[in-house]
Design a protein around this motif. Structure first.
Motif, mmCIF file in Angstrom:
data_model
loop_
_atom_site.group_PDB
_atom_site.id
_atom_site.type_symbol
_atom_site.label_atom_id
_atom_site.label_comp_id
_atom_site.label_asym_id
_atom_site.label_seq_id
_atom_site.Cartn_x
_atom_site.Cartn_y
_atom_site.Cartn_z
ATOM 1 N N LEU A 266 1.162 -0.957 0.203
ATOM 2 C CA LEU A 266 0.222 0.182 0.127
ATOM 3 C C LEU A 266 1.358 1.379 -0.129
ATOM 4 O O LEU A 266 1.159 1.901 -0.870
ATOM 5 C CB LEU A 266 -0.571 -0.068 1.002
ATOM 6 N N THR A 267 2.337 1.086 0.180
ATOM 7 C CA THR A 267 3.056 2.502 0.780
ATOM 8 C C THR A 267 3.500 2.498 -0.441
ATOM 9 O O THR A 267 3.521 3.865 -1.167
ATOM 10 C CB THR A 267 3.681 1.794 2.355
ATOM 11 N N ARG A 269 2.617 2.380 -3.122
ATOM 12 C CA ARG A 269 1.378 2.334 -4.945
ATOM 13 C C ARG A 269 1.539 3.500 -4.153
ATOM 14 O O ARG A 269 1.081 4.759 -5.389
ATOM 15 C CB ARG A 269 0.332 1.286 -4.449
ATOM 16 N N ARG A 270 1.723 4.258 -2.682
ATOM 17 C CA ARG A 270 0.764 5.257 -3.404
ATOM 18 C C ARG A 270 1.984 7.198 -2.949
ATOM 19 O O ARG A 270 1.865 7.794 -2.847
ATOM 20 C CB ARG A 270 0.038 5.758 -1.722
ATOM 21 N N ARG A 271 3.202 6.288 -2.811
ATOM 22 C CA ARG A 271 4.397 7.228 -2.132
ATOM 23 C C ARG A 271 4.615 7.760 -3.485
ATOM 24 O O ARG A 271 5.142 6.895 -4.724
ATOM 25 C CB ARG A 271 5.707 6.274 -1.439
ATOM 26 N N ASP A 272 4.790 8.897 -2.970
ATOM 27 C CA ASP A 272 6.046 10.333 -4.010
ATOM 28 C C ASP A 272 7.210 9.610 -4.811
ATOM 29 O O ASP A 272 8.639 9.772 -3.588
ATOM 30 C CB ASP A 272 5.209 11.530 -4.168
#
Length: 274
Positions: A266-267, A269-272
């Motif tokens: 999840l991290t 997938r969302r992290r810049d």
């Protein structure tokens, strides 16, 4: 499969794998020496004067299945630490060398990249387990024969302990990947992982023992929630009186690994990543 091969290629073409291999060998030998001395002491008896509440525990630890399981899973403590660090580096090396942007531009499906890293880490963990287990089967049999216990190759408890040790290696590589995703700094993730591992092994025992002396022995059973102690419980060979069953240790470690994998996916997938 192409992603997994790519991740394995990244590991194989750097110095990471053989550096960890060189570190693992002397640590394994040191653990073998310690376990040899411990096995000799336990096999020779001489623990008649222990308190009554500890007598059953000592008897269980002195059983041939416990002695054999311990020696055939020799090196687990340091081995799992190294597997966690390798899992961390599988992820953080991308950020350290600034190749992560290229990776995600080439493969935009980040979850697939995360899964590939998990599989690559698990593959290397299994390789390390195979090598250490092969050494343990050879030298462990010599140790057990030297203390008149016998190789115990026909014991189901011994082979279950060896199999659970493989599971522990695999799960700790997953935990390492999860830590690497959460803490992108290679140095920060490595230091954090070492502190959590060693602090959990040493600090948790001290704290729980102190609490148990005040509030009751039942608190000592909470040691199983500490990942490194859960790993030791898994390969004990026999159920030790006063400790949770071995399957509890396996369940706790599987829970941590699943949680680390999900949070990592999840991290990432969302992290810049710019």
């Amino acid at each position: 499969m192409n992603l997994v091969r790519s991740e394995l290629l990244k590991i194989r073409t750097t110095s990471t794998w053989w550096i960890f291999g060189l570190i693992s060998l002397p640590l394994w030998a040191l653990a073998l020496l310690f376990n040899w001395l411990q096995t000799d002491a336990l096999a020779s008896g001489g623990f008649e004067d222990v308190p009554a509440e500890q007598a059953d525990q000592i008897q269980a630890v002195q059983s041939v299945d416990s002695l054999a399981a311990n020696i055939y899973t020799n090196g687990q403590f340091f081995g799992l630490l190294i597997m966690m660090l390798l899992g961390i580096i599988v992820v953080t090396s991308e950020f350290f060398h600034q190749t992560v942007t290229t990776t995600f531009l080439t493969v935009p499906h980040r979850t697939a990249v995360m899964v590939a890293k998990l599989v690559a880490g698990a593959t290397i963990a299994m390789l390390f387990w195979l090598v250490t287990t092969a050494l343990n089967l050879v030298f462990g049999a010599l140790v057990l024969n030297s203390v008149d216990v016998g190789a115990q190759f026909g014991s189901g408890a011994v082979w279950r302990a060896i199999g659970l040790n493989a599971l522990a290696y695999l799960l700790w590589s997953v935990l390492g990947v999860g830590i690497g995703v959460l803490i992108r700094s290679q140095i920060g993730a490595t230091v954090t992982g070492i502190l959590l591992y060693l602090g959990g092994s040493i600090g948790a025992v001290a704290v729980l023992s102190l609490l148990a002396s005040r509030y009751g022995e039942w608190i000592n059973k909470l040691q199983v929630v500490v990942p490194s102690l859960a790993s030791s419980l898994m390969v004990s060979g026999v159920d030790i009186p006063g400790n949770p069953p071995r399957w509890v240790g396996a369940a706790v470690l599987i829970g941590y690994a699943v949680l680390a994998g999900l949070i990592g996916a999840l991290t990432i997938r969302r992290r810049d990543i710019s």
